[in-house]
Motif scaffolding. Structure first.
Motif, mmCIF file in Angstrom:
data_model
loop_
_atom_site.group_PDB
_atom_site.id
_atom_site.type_symbol
_atom_site.label_atom_id
_atom_site.label_comp_id
_atom_site.label_asym_id
_atom_site.label_seq_id
_atom_site.Cartn_x
_atom_site.Cartn_y
_atom_site.Cartn_z
ATOM 1 N N PRO A 128 -0.301 -32.843 -10.438
ATOM 2 C CA PRO A 128 -1.171 -31.869 -11.036
ATOM 3 C C PRO A 128 -2.032 -31.264 -10.068
ATOM 4 O O PRO A 128 -3.142 -31.023 -10.016
ATOM 5 N N LEU A 129 -1.327 -30.270 -9.287
ATOM 6 C CA LEU A 129 -1.898 -29.406 -8.072
ATOM 7 C C LEU A 129 -2.920 -28.588 -8.828
ATOM 8 O O LEU A 129 -2.378 -27.751 -9.648
ATOM 9 N N ARG A 130 -4.109 -28.557 -8.348
ATOM 10 C CA ARG A 130 -4.820 -27.258 -8.838
ATOM 11 C C ARG A 130 -5.298 -26.459 -7.623
ATOM 12 O O ARG A 130 -5.524 -25.359 -7.679
ATOM 13 N N ARG A 131 -5.596 -27.178 -6.417
ATOM 14 C CA ARG A 131 -6.122 -26.334 -5.321
ATOM 15 C C ARG A 131 -5.332 -26.660 -3.850
ATOM 16 O O ARG A 131 -4.748 -27.798 -3.710
ATOM 17 N N VAL A 132 -5.065 -25.666 -3.289
ATOM 18 C CA VAL A 132 -4.223 -25.685 -1.983
ATOM 19 C C VAL A 132 -5.099 -25.146 -0.888
ATOM 20 O O VAL A 132 -5.339 -24.042 -0.959
ATOM 21 N N THR A 133 -5.241 -25.790 0.170
ATOM 22 C CA THR A 133 -5.860 -25.528 1.476
ATOM 23 C C THR A 133 -4.663 -25.304 2.462
ATOM 24 O O THR A 133 -4.064 -26.502 2.796
ATOM 25 N N VAL A 134 -4.426 -24.038 3.194
ATOM 26 C CA VAL A 134 -3.167 -24.158 3.988
ATOM 27 C C VAL A 134 -3.738 -23.782 5.428
ATOM 28 O O VAL A 134 -4.733 -22.993 5.827
ATOM 29 N N ALA A 135 -3.529 -24.903 6.481
ATOM 30 C CA ALA A 135 -4.064 -24.421 7.836
ATOM 31 C C ALA A 135 -2.798 -24.097 8.712
ATOM 32 O O ALA A 135 -1.709 -24.866 8.816
#
Length: 322
Positions: free
Chosen positions: A149-156
């Motif tokens: 259940p993905l809620r938050r994504v941080t992309v680098a």
């Protein structure tokens, strides 16, 4: 219909949705497919990069992918990885279809990672950090949404514009997003990256990096880390400290011990031994891997049996339509 049918990228994506691909791979392993028996792929050095030949046979089908890796292509506006897949009848070896090999790679690699995450990560894992902004990074966001259940994504990512665009695509899925336009812990905004890594439930590395992307000591116990960016024994995305304290699952021991710098480099330094590998994907699916108290790591290099499973399903779905 005359001539060999060709399934293009749109056909492959339509005929085998990623959730279906995840299940197909699990079903194949549960039915007895042994990853260790997949032939090792020859890697041929070329002036512009590499040519990889990936043959496999299982059940009613055989197949081979001819894939190329051209590091200079992104600067030309072309894909770094390209390829073509040929599917054959397993009994007569008559050719059945050709298809876009890059599309297969872009589908099956995230599906394999999602399968590993399904069996390694906590059921409520919802905070994801993605290193990279290319097709594999995006494919992993889509695939992991199918199993957690993905809620938050941080992309680098290295490029600020591409990183921001990637974050915007994630936001369009309804995910809370943060963009960090620095791919190395030694470059700009390392404190933000460190906080993101330390707080993540899931970390996915989809880069061309040859050195560790972050301090593995930041990864909390119980978090799951996926590293799929490298298939070379002298390149890695994870440091030896993280690998040493993690439960490590690989696609196949034979493939990892030939190609996976993320485990081979710590072995060469004496940080771990071959006994540190907790199992392969078949072991994981069968419940023969027991996760320890530390992080969990899945290291993938890509294997031909995965292409074959997905290609066969695409062909069968296409055949039903015609």
């Amino acid at each position: 219909m005359s001539g060999l049918p060709y399934l293009d990228a749109a056909d492959v994506a339509r005929l085998v949705p990623v959730a279906r691909a995840v299940q197909l791979l699990e079903d194949a392993l549960r039915a007895g497919l042994d990853p260790e028996r997949t032939p090792q792929r020859p890697v041929v050095a070329l002036p512009a990069g590499q040519l990889l030949l990936m043959p496999a046979a299982a059940g009613r089908y055989a197949g081979v992918k001819a894939a190329t890796v051209a590091p200079g292509n992104p600067a030309r506006g072309l894909p770094r990885v390209q390829g073509t897949y040929l599917l054959y009848d397993g009994e007569t070896l008559a050719p059945l279809a050709a298809m876009d090999g890059s599309a297969l790679t872009s589908l099956r690699t995230p599906a394999v990672s999602a399968l590993a995450v399904r069996h390694l990560a906590a059921p409520d894992a919802g905070d994801l950090v993605v290193f990279g902004t290319g097709p594999q990074a995006w494919g992993h966001v889509l695939a992991l949404r199918e199993v957690r259940p993905l809620r938050r994504v941080t992309v680098a990512g290295r490029d600020p514009d591409r990183t921001a665009a990637f974050a915007a695509r994630c936001a369009a899925l309804g995910l809370e997003t943060t963009a960090l336009s620095a791919l190395s812990a030694l470059t700009a905004r390392p404190s933000e990256q460190a906080r993101a890594v330390a707080g993540a439930d899931l970390i996915v590395c989809c880069t061309t990096a040859r050195e560790p992307l972050f301090d593995g000591g930041l990864v909390r116990d119980g978090a799951t880390v996926v590293a799929i960016g490298s298939h070379e024994p002298d390149a890695r995305e994870l440091d030896g400290g993280l690998v040493a304290r993690a439960t490590v699952v690989v696609e196949a021991r034979s493939a990892a011990l030939a190609e996976a710098g993320d485990v081979l480099i710590p072995m060469s330094h004496g940080t771990i031994t071959t006994r540190h590998l907790a199992g392969n994907l078949a072991d994981l699916i069968a419940g023969r891997v027991t996760a320890g108290a530390g992080p969990r790591v899945f290291k993938g290099t890509g294997m031909a049996w995965q292409d074959l499973v997905v290609a066969a399903a695409a062909y069968e779905a296409w055949h039903e339509e015609t």
